[in-house]
Design a protein around this motif. Structure first.
Motif, mmCIF file in Angstrom:
data_model
loop_
_atom_site.group_PDB
_atom_site.id
_atom_site.type_symbol
_atom_site.label_atom_id
_atom_site.label_comp_id
_atom_site.label_asym_id
_atom_site.label_seq_id
_atom_site.Cartn_x
_atom_site.Cartn_y
_atom_site.Cartn_z
ATOM 1 N N THR A 1 2.532 1.781 -3.309
ATOM 2 C CA THR A 1 1.542 2.195 -4.310
ATOM 3 C C THR A 1 1.198 3.671 -4.130
ATOM 4 O O THR A 1 1.175 4.437 -5.099
ATOM 5 C CB THR A 1 0.281 1.317 -4.190
ATOM 6 N N ASP A 2 0.925 4.073 -2.898
ATOM 7 C CA ASP A 2 0.676 5.497 -2.620
ATOM 8 C C ASP A 2 1.813 6.349 -3.177
ATOM 9 O O ASP A 2 1.588 7.349 -3.855
ATOM 10 C CB ASP A 2 0.613 5.745 -1.101
ATOM 11 N N PRO B 1 -0.085 -3.583 -6.830
ATOM 12 C CA PRO B 1 0.970 -4.362 -6.184
ATOM 13 C C PRO B 1 0.605 -5.838 -6.029
ATOM 14 O O PRO B 1 -0.581 -6.172 -5.981
ATOM 15 C CB PRO B 1 1.096 -3.706 -4.803
ATOM 16 N N TYR C 1 1.216 3.312 13.551
ATOM 17 C CA TYR C 1 1.013 2.960 12.143
ATOM 18 C C TYR C 1 -0.415 2.470 11.957
ATOM 19 O O TYR C 1 -0.850 1.531 12.617
ATOM 20 C CB TYR C 1 1.993 1.868 11.701
ATOM 21 N N ALA D 1 -5.375 4.388 -5.581
ATOM 22 C CA ALA D 1 -4.715 3.113 -5.873
ATOM 23 C C ALA D 1 -4.237 2.463 -4.579
ATOM 24 O O ALA D 1 -4.365 1.250 -4.387
ATOM 25 C CB ALA D 1 -3.545 3.330 -6.828
ATOM 26 N N GLY D 2 -3.694 3.279 -3.686
ATOM 27 C CA GLY D 2 -3.230 2.762 -2.401
ATOM 28 C C GLY D 2 -4.396 2.215 -1.583
ATOM 29 O O GLY D 2 -4.291 1.181 -0.937
ATOM 30 N N VAL E 1 0.837 -1.201 0.000
ATOM 31 C CA VAL E 1 0.000 0.000 0.000
ATOM 32 C C VAL E 1 0.876 1.257 0.000
ATOM 33 O O VAL E 1 0.680 2.181 -0.789
ATOM 34 C CB VAL E 1 -0.933 0.004 1.239
ATOM 35 N N SER F 1 -0.108 -3.387 11.731
ATOM 36 C CA SER F 1 0.540 -4.447 10.958
ATOM 37 C C SER F 1 1.796 -4.900 11.684
ATOM 38 O O SER F 1 2.618 -4.080 12.098
ATOM 39 C CB SER F 1 0.902 -3.908 9.566
ATOM 40 N N LYS G 1 -0.102 6.850 8.067
ATOM 41 C CA LYS G 1 -1.346 6.216 7.651
ATOM 42 C C LYS G 1 -1.183 5.760 6.206
ATOM 43 O O LYS G 1 -0.925 6.583 5.327
ATOM 44 C CB LYS G 1 -2.470 7.253 7.778
ATOM 45 N N ALA G 2 -1.280 4.474 5.971
ATOM 46 C CA ALA G 2 -1.170 3.957 4.599
ATOM 47 C C ALA G 2 -2.510 4.096 3.891
ATOM 48 O O ALA G 2 -3.557 4.110 4.537
ATOM 49 C CB ALA G 2 -0.734 2.499 4.621
ATOM 50 N N GLY G 3 -2.461 4.159 2.559
ATOM 51 C CA GLY G 3 -3.695 4.265 1.789
ATOM 52 C C GLY G 3 -4.118 5.689 1.567
ATOM 53 O O GLY G 3 -5.239 6.071 1.876
ATOM 54 N N LYS G 4 -3.193 6.501 1.030
ATOM 55 C CA LYS G 4 -3.500 7.922 0.817
ATOM 56 C C LYS G 4 -4.168 8.147 -0.533
ATOM 57 O O LYS G 4 -4.981 9.034 -0.691
ATOM 58 C CB LYS G 4 -2.209 8.754 0.865
ATOM 59 N N THR G 5 -3.748 7.380 -1.540
ATOM 60 C CA THR G 5 -4.263 7.587 -2.888
ATOM 61 C C THR G 5 -5.346 6.555 -3.171
ATOM 62 O O THR G 5 -5.487 5.567 -2.448
ATOM 63 C CB THR G 5 -3.142 7.411 -3.917
ATOM 64 N N ALA H 1 -5.442 -1.110 -2.918
ATOM 65 C CA ALA H 1 -4.499 -2.125 -2.458
ATOM 66 C C ALA H 1 -4.743 -2.434 -0.987
ATOM 67 O O ALA H 1 -4.699 -3.591 -0.561
ATOM 68 C CB ALA H 1 -3.062 -1.648 -2.678
ATOM 69 N N ALA H 2 -5.046 -1.394 -0.200
ATOM 70 C CA ALA H 2 -5.284 -1.591 1.226
ATOM 71 C C ALA H 2 -6.532 -2.440 1.453
ATOM 72 O O ALA H 2 -6.551 -3.312 2.315
ATOM 73 C CB ALA H 2 -5.425 -0.239 1.929
ATOM 74 N N SER I 1 -7.756 -4.726 -0.442
ATOM 75 C CA SER I 1 -7.514 -6.127 -0.731
ATOM 76 C C SER I 1 -6.596 -6.736 0.324
ATOM 77 O O SER I 1 -6.560 -7.939 0.516
ATOM 78 C CB SER I 1 -6.928 -6.294 -2.141
ATOM 79 N N HIS I 2 -5.866 -5.880 1.047
ATOM 80 C CA HIS I 2 -4.929 -6.387 2.059
ATOM 81 C C HIS I 2 -5.634 -6.636 3.395
ATOM 82 O O HIS I 2 -5.545 -7.711 3.978
ATOM 83 C CB HIS I 2 -3.789 -5.371 2.219
ATOM 84 N N GLU J 1 -3.627 1.404 9.131
ATOM 85 C CA GLU J 1 -4.067 1.085 7.768
ATOM 86 C C GLU J 1 -5.529 1.461 7.579
ATOM 87 O O GLU J 1 -5.939 1.861 6.508
ATOM 88 C CB GLU J 1 -3.836 -0.396 7.482
#
Lengths: 701, 701
Positions: A326-327, A359, B223, B257-258, A323, B172, B251-255, B261-262, B264-265, B225
């Motif tokens: 990808t971001d 990804p 951290y 696309a991200g 993730v 995570s 923080k993951a998943g800003k965009t 991906a998040a 699906s994760h 998600e």
């Protein structure tokens, strides 16, 4: 043995075979002792001649009373004497027929007017003899392959650097040395180093051009504080592009406060940061925001391979990092095309929990057998090729066993897919890091940094492969004006230069204004006409939407009256009568002369967009039609021209034609004109035209 | 011995005195063997009970057939059995009266519906027994002070970490471990670590709140998600602010696309990145863009001292770096007030070439005696105090002699100016770095990074010292609507909520429209009124500038006709007649319900600014008047409201009042309303009013 014309005169600077050190010291910590110590320690391939009339031997070498007394002459003379003895030392170096003089001594132009005068005398001396001068006030230059260290930089206290492929050109000795250490800490090695000091003769541009042709230099790192000769710098950067040498740049003095600090530091004009950035990018050089970013971008170019395009495939042993990568890829303009579902299915035969087309998350399944990672990458690259691949391996690089197991598969992967940039995002210990780099892998710790560096490398790669052809300046007669032209004259001049304007008639009286309005057709706009009144609406000098004869007559009296009242000594020629325009989008097209880089053309949306959002784009002038289209497309608010909110799209070609003409105008009249502006230029669905314009001459203020 | 209510139920997670490892393994590399190995190696203060019915001894400890068989019960049970045996193991842990259960086992909610069902059964079991559950699918938690390592993280292969002051909370395990290594590599040490895995029971919010009260934790690294319970997260972060504990977040998943991906994760909704960022900042937490940036921000908070304000003084041994640091300070919002000319004169008595009031360039004069640097800083701080001081010392940290000489003066400086954050920008070898940090100095290599980290710390410091009081939600009767209200009804609702609108009359016929226009006064605007037609101008449903009776009559027929033609099944109630507004600035005020954080209020400039520039600002609702004023001031185009281009300034209080009312409206009706919008809200020099509005109910789509 070296020629001293053009950049080949720098051979004696970077590849001297014989070096005299004037002011040589037996003390290896003094500035006259350090270069000798460094070169002895490094077993230099050059022959060293310490010059010191008071000693017979220096650091174990025979000392000479003067450079002139050295039999057979010398390629290079290092000057390490106090300022008071410097002129004599330079004369000695010239007498010894030195082709290059490396001058450590400070206290010249950087120290005030007296020093500047002494510097001018030295330059004259050097010019007469046909030699070239580095400095004064330079910490020197070095060549790691020949092991000629003509420098007193204390950075060498950690040992003279190993030979490598990075050329380092810096205007500041301190920053150059610091950067050198940062590059070495990141596992890279230097080919040539030069700090240009006061740039009394040799400047960064010449050094860049020389290194662009140096077979031992693969990437150039450039640190700039200012620039006296912008066009020469741009020429040198274009040469680097021709020889496919990436140039990564850090330019200090981006903010007003930074520029003020820079001015007090170097005395040189820092120049407009935006123009600098624009000009560098046009040549294919990559300006960076921080030293670390610079080091990472250089690193991404340092393994002799650049990404062939901006596509990236992300493979990760942990979804969270997939993730993150990808971001970062999206934010930094990389594209992530998917692998096929069939390839994922093949991967899943070995890694049943693997998910994603890009990804691709292998999950922790590969912990038991890391070679599965290499096989996954192979399956992906057999499916489709990418510019870059990033494989996130968590802490695997800290474990020598993991690396041991992966060595052969990674080696094969590197050989089988030679055109793909392969990067590992992994925590390592120094030994495994070096080993993996040896195999041809880029190693990053921070996921975002990995992507940022790959994006930088792919942008450099793009511009090295797609040099934009330069527009040539058209022939044009000079304007030969003695005063700033008024609005109508400005329009006439720019019309002759090929830019379309709204139809407009100059009227000296109310009767003429009415006649003009009838000819043009109602409704019309009246604007007062005076070379002394630039901001017409602010003095009540504009009347809009005049629908009939009476309204025109009334408006004529009003606008001329308002203007006369507001600016009593203005010479009022009357008014301009123009068609009332409705619809379209207001843009601004301008040109000005930058003190460093010369003619610059500007485009943006007009009004509030320019003033509040500063959403404008610059290029060095002249530009081609393609350049102009790119400029238009690169403003942040381009969607407004591209049909946002259901509007009709603007005629980009018409805007581009006007930009090209403006760029030609400012370039051909660079000696006479300081700035020119069309504001607004109305962009329509078909065509476009200027409504107002202003030209400012360079001899008028 | 531990209570299990509220966050105190986490005591058994972070400070267990007795730990049973269910599924204990004699193999120290297996997940059931690792926690035992780690704790034995680290000489844990807790008592370990390996549980394994097939063995009598495990890694030298007596093994037990079940947790229940352990005399006296246990504080914590680690579950390291395969998924098929997990429910039985949990039941055993509950029978043993474990207060906390740390569940490594995976294959639950993250693996599909069947796993989710099993997870629900386990949670039920745990809840019944009054225990708390970490995970499942968690790599565990640890406490470095007590040396309880209830984790199988392979990051421990480099040795269990030393005790420190950084609390690490991660959703995570992989990212948590990676971050742990990055922090350790940067010279920091962990107090407590937790990876929350599937968060079936314990979530990050509870862990943050617990650590905020932990005397051994000084800074929290977080951290994220996604987040299932936004309000709980915000509450926990506010507790951290109350205990003056900085929280630094990635923080993951800003965009988009991200986020895909998040999804699906983790299967969890990543939520709007902008809302997330806004909500975190409101609590005083600092969201970071990259892991490195996060590590640097934590580092800047790690020495037990935060900058007291955002002023910085830059002292540099090289002008170029002074420029770089100044650029960075301006770009990152630090302020650089000057020292006095007298103080510079004092400095120049020792360093004649020193220049500048801030930055101060000492030039290379200090190379011969580095203590001059410490004296320079002292002179400066005797003149005036700063939030932070950055001293650039080039490569001095590589030279043990330099550091030797500076130790005492630096120590004294640190003691004399205890309230100033002192940072050195210098290249070091690891030993000198550790020594300088020991003295209380922050050490950075990259100048920009130094400034960025200090800016982050001063922003955290500001919000810890100035917590913004939360607005309370007012009491309000529910709307109880069954259908989305039309424009007129929406305005009525929002009017009752205290927001002013332009005067407007609903007219069902042309005659009524004419009467209304006469009452309001010409010119007027007619807009078609239908709950089914949101975008009235797109269907030709709006007529502007109607100056007389005839125009109104004609327009009534036209707009209702157009609307009926465009949306044949729309129920048309007639038109609204409103005064034609001219002047003022169009703004937009909205509210919506975020799936994670609940009611959110939004402000921006209307029209093209919102659509093209996305220049809007969000807050969690409700907000105070001060919050609203801050929102208005924080848009990029604020200067348009602040009198740019010679316009009159807008009445910010009037806009703020409307924002406050909208925030109250969306917060009180969070259960019924999905979104509400006033667009435009016209901001005038005095006052302001809504012109159009729309309310969307949550049960309607």
């Amino acid at each position: 043995m070296t020629t001293t014309t053009g950049s080949s005169g720098l051979d004696a600077l970077f590849r001297p075979r014989t070096i005299a050190v004037i002011g040589a010291s037996d003390d290896p910590r003094k500035i006259g002792g350090r270069p000798i110590r460094y070169m002895l320690e490094a077993k230099t391939t050059a022959t060293l001649y310490p010059v010191n009339p008071t000693r017979s031997e220096i650091q174990g070498l025979q000392a000479w009373p003067s450079a002139e007394s050295i039999p057979g002459g010398i390629d290079q003379a290092i000057i390490a004497v106090p300022a008071s003895m410097a002129e004599k030392a330079v004369a000695d170096a010239c007498a010894a027929k030195a082709s290059a003089i490396v001058m450590f001594t400070g206290g010249f132009a950087e120290a005030g007017e007296e020093g500047a005068e002494a510097q001018r005398r030295i330059v004259e001396l050097v010019r007469k003899s046909g030699a070239r001068l580095l400095g004064p006030n330079s910490i020197g230059a070095f060549n790691t392959a020949d092991r000629t260290f003509s420098t007193f930089a204390t950075a060498m206290d950690r040992g003279t650097p190993e030979a490598g492929r990075i050329g380092l050109v810096s205007q500041s000795g301190a920053v150059g040395s610091y950067l050198q250490n940062l590059l070495i800490n990141r596992g890279m090695a230097i080919s040539k180093f030069v700090a240009t000091g006061n740039e009394a003769d040799i400047d960064v541009a010449e050094c860049i051009e020389w290194m662009a042709h140096d077979p031992e230099t693969e990437v150039i790192a450039l640190y700039l504080e200012g620039c006296r000769n912008g066009p020469a710098l741009l020429r040198a950067l274009r040469v680097a592009r021709e020889t496919k040498t990436p140039v990564v740049v850090f330019k200090a003095g981006k903010t007003d406060a930074g520029q003020t600090a820079a001015a007090s530091h170097t005395g040189a004009l820092a120049g407009s940061a935006k123009v600098f950035d624009t000009a560098l990018r046009e040549t294919g050089a990559l300006p960076c925001e921080t030293l670390f970013e610079m080091v990472e971008a250089i690193y991404a170019c340092s393994l002799g391979r650049l990404p062939k395009d901006n596509t990236v495939c992300v493979i990760s042993v942990s979804g969270g990092f997939g993730v993150m990568l990808t971001d970062a890829a999206v934010e930094h303009g990389l594209s992530m095309p998917p692998i096929s579902a069939e390839t994922l299915a093949t991967i899943q035969q070995e890694l049943p929990l693997a998910v994603g087309l890009n990804p691709i998350d292998t999950t922790a399944q590969t912990v038991s057998d890391r070679t599965m990672l290499a096989r996954t990458v192979e399956r992906i690259l057999r499916d489709r090729s990418y510019g870059s691949v990033v494989l996130f391996m968590a802490n695997a690089g800290r474990n020598p066993h993991d690396v041991q197991v992966l060595r052969e598969p990674l080696k094969k992967l590197r050989e089988d897919f030679a055109d793909v940039q392969l990067a590992l995002c992994v925590q390592t210990i120094p030994e495994t890091r070096a080993e993996l780099e040896q195999l041809g892998y880029l190693i990053f710790e921070d996921p975002t940094q990995a992507i940022k560096a790959l994006a930088a490398a792919s942008s450099i790669s793009h511009s090295l492969r797609n040099p934009t052809p330069a527009a040539s300046v058209m022939e044009c007669a000079p304007l030969q004006l003695s005063h700033n032209p008024d609005e109508a004259q400005s329009k006439e001049i720019l019309s002759s230069a090929g830019i379309e304007f709204a139809r407009e008639i100059v009227a000296a009286t109310a009767d003429e204004a009415v006649a003009a309005a009838k000819e043009i057709g109602f409704p019309v706009v009246l604007k007062v006409l005076s070379a002394q009144i630039a901001h017409k609406s602010e003095v009540g000098g504009v009347a809009l939407g005049l629908a009939d004869e009476e309204a025109v007559r009334e408006a004529f009296a009003r606008v001329t009256g308002n203007a006369a009242k507001a600016v009593p000594d203005a010479e009022i020629r009357g008014v301009t009568v123009a068609q009332m325009v409705s619809g379209g989008t207001q843009t601004i097209i301008g040109g000005h002369i930058d003190p460093t880089f010369g003619p610059i053309v500007m485009f943006g949306l007009g009004g509030i967009y320019t003033e509040v959002l500063k959403d404008t784009v610059l290029r060095t002038a002249p530009v081609t039609h393609d350049d102009a289209i790119q400029m238009i497309r690169s403003i942040k608010t381009f969607s407004i021209l591209d049909g946002a909110r259901g509007q009709e799209k603007a005629d980009l070609d018409a805007i581009a034609r006007a930009i090209v003409q403006m760029s030609q105008f400012i370039a051909t009249h660079a000696d006479e004109v300081e700035s020119a502006e069309i504001n607004p230029f109305i962009a329509l669905p078909k065509g476009g035209f200027g409504v107002d314009s202003l030209i400012h001459l360079s001899n008028q203020h």
